[in-house]
Design a protein around this motif. Structure first.
Motif, short mmCIF file in Angstrom:
data_model
loop_
_atom_site.label_atom_id
_atom_site.label_comp_id
_atom_site.label_asym_id
_atom_site.label_seq_id
_atom_site.Cartn_x
_atom_site.Cartn_y
_atom_site.Cartn_z
N PRO A 105 15.72 26.94 16.47
CA PRO A 105 15.29 26.51 15.07
C PRO A 105 15.18 25.10 14.86
N TYR A 106 15.79 24.22 15.34
CA TYR A 106 15.59 22.97 15.03
C TYR A 106 14.22 22.47 15.90
N ASP A 107 14.22 22.98 17.20
CA ASP A 107 13.05 22.66 17.77
C ASP A 107 11.76 23.23 17.15
N LEU A 108 11.85 24.48 16.40
CA LEU A 108 10.80 24.97 15.81
C LEU A 108 10.34 24.10 14.45
N GLY A 109 11.37 23.54 13.81
CA GLY A 109 11.21 22.74 12.81
C GLY A 109 10.51 21.66 13.04
N ILE A 110 10.79 20.90 14.26
CA ILE A 110 10.04 19.87 14.61
C ILE A 110 8.53 20.32 15.07
N LEU A 111 8.16 21.21 15.78
CA LEU A 111 7.09 21.68 16.27
C LEU A 111 6.17 21.95 14.72
N ILE A 112 6.72 22.39 13.77
CA ILE A 112 6.07 22.92 12.54
C ILE A 112 5.69 21.57 11.67
N GLY A 113 6.79 20.81 11.65
CA GLY A 113 6.29 19.28 11.08
C GLY A 113 5.27 18.69 11.72
N HIS A 114 5.33 18.63 12.89
CA HIS A 114 3.88 18.11 13.77
C HIS A 114 2.73 18.92 13.27
N LEU A 115 2.65 20.21 13.29
CA LEU A 115 1.60 21.04 13.07
C LEU A 115 1.15 20.53 11.49
N VAL A 116 1.94 20.75 10.76
CA VAL A 116 1.45 20.64 9.18
C VAL A 116 0.92 18.99 8.88
N LEU A 117 1.68 18.10 9.54
CA LEU A 117 1.01 16.80 9.26
C LEU A 117 -0.52 16.47 9.98
N ALA A 118 -0.37 17.22 11.29
CA ALA A 118 -1.69 17.14 11.99
C ALA A 118 -2.93 17.84 11.23
N LEU A 119 -2.43 18.96 10.52
CA LEU A 119 -3.42 19.60 9.76
C LEU A 119 -3.76 18.67 8.47
N GLU A 120 -2.89 18.30 7.92
CA GLU A 120 -3.07 17.15 6.81
C GLU A 120 -3.98 15.95 7.28
N ALA A 121 -3.73 15.62 8.25
CA ALA A 121 -4.60 14.33 8.90
C ALA A 121 -6.01 14.88 8.98
N GLU A 122 -6.23 16.14 9.46
CA GLU A 122 -7.50 16.50 9.66
C GLU A 122 -8.07 17.19 8.42
N GLY A 123 -7.50 16.87 6.97
CA GLY A 123 -8.29 17.22 5.90
C GLY A 123 -8.23 18.64 5.50
N LEU A 124 -7.05 19.39 6.15
CA LEU A 124 -6.81 20.81 5.91
C LEU A 124 -5.46 20.87 5.05
N GLY A 125 -5.48 21.93 4.16
CA GLY A 125 -4.24 22.34 3.74
C GLY A 125 -3.47 23.35 4.47
N SER A 126 -2.38 23.54 3.86
CA SER A 126 -1.42 24.31 4.82
C SER A 126 -0.24 24.86 4.25
N CYS A 127 0.42 25.83 4.21
CA CYS A 127 1.59 26.45 3.60
C CYS A 127 2.52 27.21 4.73
#
Length: 184
Positions: free
Chosen positions: A110-132
């Motif tokens: 669960p901790y590892d998935l949290g780190i992955l998800i954090g990376h995903l949503v910040l990368a999406l934001e950097a690309e100009g995309l919204g996410s939830c």
């Protein structure tokens, strides 16, 4: 990137629940985001994740409906999302399981998935995309729809698209309440 740019990204990223249904998200952007998020660290480098990208418009609608099955009407906004990133957690590796469970009584997945998800949503934001990030979903129905093996579990659906939500100010606890130096 300088540190201030990263901190601006932290301030900008929010959970977006309204997407421009007329503006598709290109495959190359999603591929770039996912590939780079896979660089996330994990306990004993086990990388206990799989990601199913759903970017076909008809299938995206079906995923949204499956995810909402039996969820008391929650998360209707998923139906607007042009892309779904489904996060599947793998069982911990033998080393992570042995070390984590035996010595610390911790399942690191669960901790590892949290780190992955954090990376995903910040990368999406950097690309100009919204996410939830959606954890309240019917993962079994989604798995059935997409042919995900029964020994895998769909844990999260990250909805992705060009956001129609305005940026909101963040309401957070004061840092002084959460940060302790050298003692409690």
């Amino acid at each position: 990137m300088n540190a201030q740019d990263l901190y601006t990204l932290f301030r900008q990223r929010q959970s977006d629940r309204r997407y421009d249904t007329q503006r598709p998200v290109d495959h190359e952007t999603i591929q770039r985001v996912v590939e780079n998020a896979l660089l996330a660290p994990s306990a004993t480098n086990q990388q206990p994740w799989q990601i199913v990208v759903v970017n076909d418009s008809k299938l995206s609608q079906q995923v949204a409906k499956a995810a909402r099955t039996g969820m008391m009407g929650q998360n209707k906004f998923l139906e607007e999302a042009p892309v779904h990133l489904l996060i599947i957690g793998d069982r911990p590796s033998f080393l992570a399981s042995t070390m984590g469970k035996t010595f610390r009584n911790i399942d690191y997945v669960p901790y590892d998935l949290g780190i992955l998800i954090g990376h995903l949503v910040l990368a999406l934001e950097a690309e100009g995309l919204g996410s939830c990030i959606v954890g309240w979903l019917n993962g079994r129905e989604v798995a059935k729809l997409l042919g995900i093996p029964k020994n895998k579990k769909v844990l999260f659906d990250i909805s992705v698209g060009y956001s129609l939500d305005k940026k909101r100010s963040k309401k957070r606890k004061e840092a002084s309440v959460c940060i302790h130096y050298n003692k409690w």
